[in-house]
Design an enzyme around this catalytic site. Structure first.
Site, PDB file in Angstrom:
ATOM      1  N   SER A 179       0.872  -1.171   0.000  1.00 55.46           N
ATOM      2  CA  SER A 179       0.000   0.000   0.000  1.00 55.46           C
ATOM      3  C   SER A 179       0.908   1.219   0.000  1.00 55.46           C
ATOM      4  O   SER A 179       1.829   1.279  -0.820  1.00 55.46           O
ATOM      5  CB  SER A 179      -0.919  -0.072   1.206  1.00 55.46           C
ATOM      6  OG  SER A 179      -1.805   0.995   1.197  1.00 55.46           O
TER       7      SER A 179
ATOM      8  N   HIS B 146      -2.931  -0.494  -3.291  1.00 53.80           N
ATOM      9  CA  HIS B 146      -4.238   0.111  -3.003  1.00 53.80           C
ATOM     10  C   HIS B 146      -4.393   1.415  -3.772  1.00 53.80           C
ATOM     11  O   HIS B 146      -4.020   2.478  -3.305  1.00 53.80           O
ATOM     12  CB  HIS B 146      -4.401   0.367  -1.508  1.00 53.80           C
ATOM     13  CG  HIS B 146      -4.498  -0.901  -0.731  1.00 53.80           C
ATOM     14  ND1 HIS B 146      -4.236  -0.976   0.603  1.00 53.80           N
ATOM     15  CD2 HIS B 146      -4.851  -2.156  -1.111  1.00 53.80           C
ATOM     16  CE1 HIS B 146      -4.421  -2.226   1.023  1.00 53.80           C
ATOM     17  NE2 HIS B 146      -4.782  -2.960  -0.007  1.00 53.80           N
TER      18      HIS B 146
ATOM     19  N   ASP C 218      -4.147  -5.656   5.200  1.00 48.85           N
ATOM     20  CA  ASP C 218      -4.393  -6.427   3.987  1.00 48.85           C
ATOM     21  C   ASP C 218      -3.133  -7.232   3.668  1.00 48.85           C
ATOM     22  O   ASP C 218      -2.020  -6.763   3.885  1.00 48.85           O
ATOM     23  CB  ASP C 218      -4.734  -5.455   2.840  1.00 48.85           C
ATOM     24  CG  ASP C 218      -5.292  -6.189   1.630  1.00 48.85           C
ATOM     25  OD1 ASP C 218      -5.614  -7.392   1.748  1.00 48.85           O
ATOM     26  OD2 ASP C 218      -5.416  -5.554   0.570  1.00 48.85           O
TER      27      ASP C 218
END
Lengths: 274, 204
Positions: B14, B41, B134
């Site tokens: 991310s 992301h 995540d």
């Protein structure tokens, strides 16, 4: 045999059992997503293996109904991909305006956000009087949510922004009234849409349709099923009728590719020419 | 360690991970035989910007993954913004608009879990810098199906939360700094076998 191979067998058997027992045919679905949904459902229901689900699902209809609910809820929003709605307004509605009667089919409407968006668009273009809008899904739970037309008010700001980008010529707030934390779509819009159960996998054509709107449904299908559904759409459309797919979907590799003209490549709008 | 031949690499990250990817590019062989799938992301409205940016940084082919497309070696794939990207057993991609997972779509977990099923012990999964959890379930799945997992050393990551969450699962095989990940990939993608652990550690 390796773990993943065993799991693949389990998934195939479960889908076959569901089909034979209930007639819902998920066998043509792309496996990765459906496997994920099966596993999520298992976790929620404290079932340890996929094959353990088979007897449970076969003998317990209410469990099956819960599962189908989970299987087919997709998440969408009002005016998702505003540029596509703008393109419809600019390039498709002017053509539809020449018809005395317009039949629109929104296939796979899920919880209805895009059906309401489409209806707002039609209304603002002055076509509401002569348009009949059918919004279908095979998931009765999703359909009942769509019919009530109640959404989370927290999304209103995003929807309003989308509406403006989609070329809306009023205010999005005019189409709903809010109560506590809910956004309730106007009755006038609700009355304009006929929500009905239709399963793209097994049901038949919707004849003499002028615009088919089916977005982010085909991505859940394998190539064979995609092809079958695209043929169903082709048969359902009048000559010169329009097909609107999700921005990451295409007619490529389908048998009907040559029978459509691309109207807008980026926004995936096609017109039946043959 | 047994000699394994790998068929694919999945990478998730991310905040800060695009820069790390660019650093990793310099370690990759010119003739890459495997696909690399990179989930970052993205902003939901990113319109091909990441593909364009990464393309400028490498001679390798960078593409946005398309639904039902066959996955080709030598290509770096990224998902389209606002879709989950999944790998099917026949090594094609599928997209989905299922709910966000850990507030993210695309989700690293969704990619990793599906890739683990498709490539099982022939998969390398890497978690880079990022400010969410995540990727941790994804690492668990890759581990479960026999693949190899790597986390960027949190001490060195711009945002340590994501690699740390992956490590906490107990399913990470190697914790390496970016240069270590690069050298590891270079060594095993060059001849597609796992290099001796010592060799990699020597460059840590």
């Amino acid at each position: 045999m390796k773990l993943h191979e065993i799991e693949n067998i389990e998934v195939e058997l479960l889908l076959e059992a569901i089909f034979q027992r209930y007639g819902y045919d998920f066998r043509g679905y792309a496996r990765a997503s459906i496997r994920r949904r099966i596993k999520q459902f298992m976790e929620g229901s404290k079932i340890a293996t996929i094959s353990e689900m088979i007897p449970r699902v076969i003998h317990d209809e209410s469990l099956f109904n819960e599962m189908v609910r989970e299987f087919s809820i997709t998440v969408t929003e009002m005016f998702r991909d505003p540029a596509m709605f703008l393109a419809l307004r600019e390039n498709v509605l002017p053509v539809l305006k020449s018809y005395p009667y317009i039949k629109i089919w929104h296939a796979g409407c899920a919880t209805g956000e895009e059906a309401y968006s489409l209806t707002i668009l039609i209304k603002e273009y002055g076509l509401a009087e002569r348009a009949t809008i059918f919004a279908t899904d095979f998931n009765d739970h999703a359909l009942s949510l769509a019919k009530t037309g109640i959404y989370d008010l927290n999304n209103a700001k995003q929807y309003s922004l989308n509406y403006q980008k989609a070329g809306g010529n009023g205010s999005f707030a005019d189409y709903y009234h809010s109560r506590y934390d809910a956004m309730m779509m106007n009755n006038e819009l609700k009355k304009k849409i006929t929500f009905a159960n239709h399963n793209l996998v097994v049901d038949q054509v919707f004849s003499e349709t002028h615009l088919i709107f089916c977005r982010n449904v085909l991505i859940y299908f394998n190539r064979e099923l995609q092809d079958r559904v695209l043929q169903l759409f082709h048969e359902s459309l009048v000559h010169g009728g329009f097909l609107c797919l999700g921005t990451k979907e295409s007619l490529m590799f389908s048998r009907v590719e040559d029978r459509f003209k691309t109207i807008d490549k980026k926004n995936k709008i096609f017109q039946k020419i043959d | 360690m047994n000699v394994q031949s790998f068929k694919a690499v999945v990478i998730g990250g991310s905040a800060g991970s695009t820069e790390v990817m660019v650093k990793l590019f310099s370690y990759l062989p010119e003739r890459l035989e495997l696909p690399i799938i990179f989930v970052n992301h993205l902003h939901p409205e990113d319109d091909g910007g990441l593909v364009e940016y990464l393309s400028c940084q490498t001679a390798l082919r960078v593409e946005e993954a398309a639904d039902k497309e066959h996955i080709e070696g030598g290509t770096i794939y990224v998902p389209p913004a606002d879709y989950h990207l999944l790998v099917e057993s026949d090594l094609t991609f599928s997209l989905s608009i299922d709910r966000k997972v850990k507030y993210s779509r695309p989700s690293i977990d969704v990619l990793f879990e599906s890739a683990a099923m498709a490539w099982n012990d022939r998969l390398i999964g890497i978690v880079l810098t990022g400010a969410s959890h995540d990727g941790s379930d994804g690492v668990r799945a890759i581990h479960k199906y026999g693949g190899l997992t790597i986390a960027q050393n949190p001490d060195e990551a711009t945002y340590p939360i994501m690699p740390q969450a992956a490590i906490t699962t107990g399913c990470v095989d190697k914790i390496l700094p970016v240069a270590g990940i690069g050298l590891f990939l270079q060594a095993c993608l060059g001849h597609n076998t796992v290099p001796e652990l010592k060799k990699v550690n020597a460059h840590d």
